[in-house]
Design an enzyme around this catalytic site. Structure first.
Site, PDB file in Angstrom:
ATOM      1  N   SER A 539       0.843  -1.188   0.000  1.00  0.00           N
ATOM      2  CA  SER A 539       0.000   0.000   0.000  1.00  0.00           C
ATOM      3  C   SER A 539       0.886   1.249   0.000  1.00  0.00           C
ATOM      4  O   SER A 539       1.679   1.438  -0.912  1.00  0.00           O
ATOM      5  CB  SER A 539      -0.956  -0.035   1.198  1.00  0.00           C
ATOM      6  OG  SER A 539      -1.987   0.904   1.055  1.00  0.00           O
ATOM      7  N   ASP A 624      -9.726  -4.019  -5.214  1.00  0.00           N
ATOM      8  CA  ASP A 624      -9.099  -3.209  -4.171  1.00  0.00           C
ATOM      9  C   ASP A 624      -9.826  -1.875  -4.028  1.00  0.00           C
ATOM     10  O   ASP A 624     -10.027  -1.158  -5.005  1.00  0.00           O
ATOM     11  CB  ASP A 624      -7.627  -2.969  -4.519  1.00  0.00           C
ATOM     12  CG  ASP A 624      -6.815  -2.479  -3.341  1.00  0.00           C
ATOM     13  OD1 ASP A 624      -7.362  -1.717  -2.520  1.00  0.00           O
ATOM     14  OD2 ASP A 624      -5.642  -2.862  -3.235  1.00  0.00           O
ATOM     15  N   HIS A 659      -8.055  -5.054  -1.109  1.00  0.00           N
ATOM     16  CA  HIS A 659      -6.830  -4.497  -0.539  1.00  0.00           C
ATOM     17  C   HIS A 659      -6.164  -5.433   0.464  1.00  0.00           C
ATOM     18  O   HIS A 659      -4.939  -5.461   0.563  1.00  0.00           O
ATOM     19  CB  HIS A 659      -7.160  -3.166   0.151  1.00  0.00           C
ATOM     20  CG  HIS A 659      -5.975  -2.303   0.400  1.00  0.00           C
ATOM     21  ND1 HIS A 659      -5.205  -1.783  -0.615  1.00  0.00           N
ATOM     22  CD2 HIS A 659      -5.408  -1.860   1.552  1.00  0.00           C
ATOM     23  CE1 HIS A 659      -4.232  -1.040  -0.104  1.00  0.00           C
ATOM     24  NE2 HIS A 659      -4.324  -1.080   1.211  1.00  0.00           N
TER      25      HIS A 659
END
Length: 696
Positions: A539, A624, A659
């Protein structure tokens, strides 16, 4: 030997002009918000097929590692029961179960277990399942829970009548997953998400028995730079609504006995002022950064809350010590502070001198466990270190020797903490800052002669501190001679709020410099073989990886970047993309030319150049919700065009996940095993099978 060619994305020049600067994005077409474009899906499938073919030599190692990783897990794992109202609540796994079972019983020593929810049954038949949260009604007759079956972090709320054992017909769609009951057992509050930006921006009140269309909107956030969250005071008299942006917060409250009333702000928001609260009786305790960079703790009567000038200081600000959390019990105040990167717990009895709870490991993580009752004289903490599995301790605050171990994570496979050593270092950055680093290694395999492989992890954003926790998975690295390091770079909050401020906005380059400087120092200090350094981040940590391999690619043999945030300028210019406008205080607003110019200097996608890059494994999820799949897809496509090396570049798109990757306590380790197999196989820490295929 035959060679497999990587998929090359078509180049379709797309002009982006801002502040008189034109950027040509040849791979902009890979963005498809519907996730249904045949051309885009075909390209992603081609990347997956290439990954599958090229990963074949690593597949046997991945399978061995997966068995190794899940083999350390306690198959009958359970949490420590806690007492709330008139029941003991806890969760437990069955041996083969991917998901927990929520349980309760009236007495701790009773065999009369009541199954509240078997999450395995809810998840059955779904490729992905995420339990958001659950909340028991005050009379303990109803269970409300939220679930996500797509991995977009958009949750549906269901309500179960516990005595009847049946779900009520009503469902609440499009929520952020949080649930809070009013004390009348008839109304509950939830937050609705904007389907485009995925921001939770509306608070609704739902009355049992009515359709969602009849729910009452009780608050709507007008500033899209703020997140909303719901909670309840520990004394259960107030429902709390938190409004939070990167550097500003506000708390609104509602009398939990008056569900039809309105939320009222305790103190209206002021830019740059962050605060949180805990209620006891007629007073509030306030953790605030008002005239206190590292926060201080104040107290005030509820009626006087809006006047900051009558707040009374309980714990003063300390430039060397960040107050992180606090817990207010009936007769005790317990405060968690972080000094020089290590957390400390201090107990303040109402009528007696304070005392500190001590911990021995050189690096560790400690925090509040479930403490659901304000009238309790007992405190629960969780504790772990790189060599100590997670432990739950209970402290009887009325006793001189209060500590009692309730549970320690059971690590199977012959784990012995004495076989491992943790270290905590401070490494000088190029500008003189001292960067905390946590190291752990297998004592019998470590040699301080510069021959060990190094696995370096980093994040460095949002003020989020990566603590020195225990992770049974990394034993598979340590037992193959790898030194594991966490670089606590600026942008996190390991050394207090100034450490965070020094790694955001126009200071973001410090995060990248810190990571590189840690690598160089660990090599110089002979913790690592300079030819065997691998790095990972996900991320915002993926942005860290992207910037580092642009700026210092020669230092890293291989890099894994998970759901990487790599197209920062384009994303932050597009307010339709989830989680953009509320992050301007983190990265900057590129609509401002100065911010645009600065962000462009480190944006991983924009700064790709014709040079050799490390071996790369990039992962993402099609669904995501935080970093859209097309960011890493574009990044990989451009890297394939520009890189001058023959190193592997593999891109794995999970077509079902978001995610957080795969769901399920076993299933999720497939991703870890994939990364470890890639890195260990390349390092030669364990041999991999060869075939007649050549990839690059």
């Amino acid at each position: 030997m035959h060679s497999i060619s990587p998929p090359l994305a078509a180049k379709k020049p797309h002009s982006l002009i801002h502040h008189g600067v034109e950027r040509i994005d040849n791979y902009y077409w890979l963005r498809d918000d519907t996730r249904q474009s045949p051309e885009v899906i075909a390209h992603l499938n081609a990347e997956n097929n290439y990954h599958q073919q090229c990963f074949k030599p690593f597949a046997p190692l991945q399978a061995r590692l997966f068995d190794e990783l899940v083999g350390r897990l306690d198959k009958d794992e359970s949490s420590v029961p806690y007492y709330w109202h008139s029941h003991w609540y806890w969760s437990r796994y069955h041996k083969e179960g991917e998901y927990p079972i929520l349980l309760r019983k009236p007495q701790l020593n009773s065999d009369a277990e009541e199954v509240l929810l078997d999450v395995n049954q809810r998840a059955h038949g779904h490729e992905f399942y995420g339990l958001g949260s659950f909340a028991i009604s005050p009379d303990e007759q109803l269970l409300a829970f939220s679930e996500d079956k797509l991995s977009r972090r958009i949750y549906t709320i269901h309500i179960k009548h516990l005595e009847q054992g049946e779900l009520l017909e009503e469902t609440l769609e499009g929520t952020d997953g949080s649930i809070v009951w009013a004390n009348d057992n008839l109304h509950l509050f939830y937050i609705a998400k904007d389907p485009q930006t995925l921001l939770g921006y509306q608070v609704f009140r739902h009355r049992l028995g009515q359709p969602q269309s009849a729910d009452t909107l009780v608050y709507e956030e007008q500033d899209d730079s703020f997140y909303l969250s719901l909670g309840k005071s520990l004394d259960e008299t107030r429902i709390e609504l938190y409004h939070e942006s990167t550097i500003t917060s506000e708390v609104s409250v509602l009398d939990a006995d008056q569900a039809l009333d309105h939320f009222t702000a305790l103190l209206p928001r002021e830019t740059g002022h962050e605060y949180s609260v805990a209620k006891r009786g007629g007073d509030y305790f306030i953790l605030t950064n008002w005239q206190a960079v590292n926060f201080r703790l104040m107290q005030v009567a509820e009626a006087d809350f809006a006047n900051k000038h009558v707040w009374q200081e309980v714990i003063a600000a300390d430039d060397q010590c960040r107050i992180e959390e606090f817990l207010v019990l009936q007769d005790y105040l317990i405060v968690q502070q972080r000094r020089q990167g290590l957390s400390q717990i201090t107990v303040y009895p109402d009528q007696l001198p304070s005392y500190q709870i001590d911990f021995d490991d050189p690096a560790y993580v400690v925090g509040f466990d479930v403490n659901p009752r304000q009238d309790s004289h007992q405190l629960r903490l969780y504790y772990a270190s790189p060599t100590t599995p997670e432990s739950i301790y209970q402290y009887d605050l009325t006793q001189a020797s209060p500590k009692r171990l309730l549970k320690r994570e059971n690590v199977l496979g012959g784990f012995n903490s004495e076989h491992y050593q943790a270290e905590r270092l401070f490494i000088d950055a190029r500008d003189g800052a001292s960067i905390p680093v946590t190291l752990v290694y297998n004592k019998s395999l470590f040699k301080r002669d510069g021959s060990n492989p190094l696995y370096q992890y980093g994040y460095g954003a949002y003020g989020y501190t990566i603590d020195a926790d225990f992770d049974s998975a990394i034993l598979s690295l340590l037992d193959r001679g790898v030194v594991y390091a966490i670089a606590h770079v600026r942008g996190g909050e390991m050394l207090g709020r100034p450490w965070y401020d020094a790694g955001r906005l126009f200071n973001k380059q410090n995060s990248f410099n810190d990571f590189v400087d840690v690598t160089q120092a660990l090599i110089q200090q002979q913790y690592a073989d300079p030819h065997k350094v691998v790095a990972t981040g996900g991320s915002a940590g993926g942005l860290l990886m992207g910037a580092v391999i642009n700026q210092a690619p020669e230092l890293y043999f291989a890099v894994a970047a998970h759901v990487p945030f790599v197209d920062i300028v384009t994303t932050m210019l597009d307010e339709s993309i989830p989680l953009t406008t509320n992050e301007y205080d983190e990265w900057g607003n590129p609509n401002d030319k100065a911010a645009f110019d600065y962000m462009l200097t480190y944006s991983p996608y924009d700064q790709i150049t014709r040079q050799a890059y490390p071996h790369l494994l990039v992962t993402t999820g099609l669904h995501d919700s935080q970093v859209q799949y097309f960011e890493p897809a574009k990044w990989v496509a451009k890297l394939r065009e520009y890189k001058t090396d023959d190193n592997l570049l593999l891109f794995h798109i999970d077509m079902e996940a978001g995610h957080g990757g795969k769901s399920g306590r076993y299933h999720r380790y497939q991703d870890t095993a994939e990364e470890y197999a890639f890195l260990l196989g390349l390092l030669g820490a364990e041999s991999i099978l060869t075939n007649s295929t050549s990839c690059r």
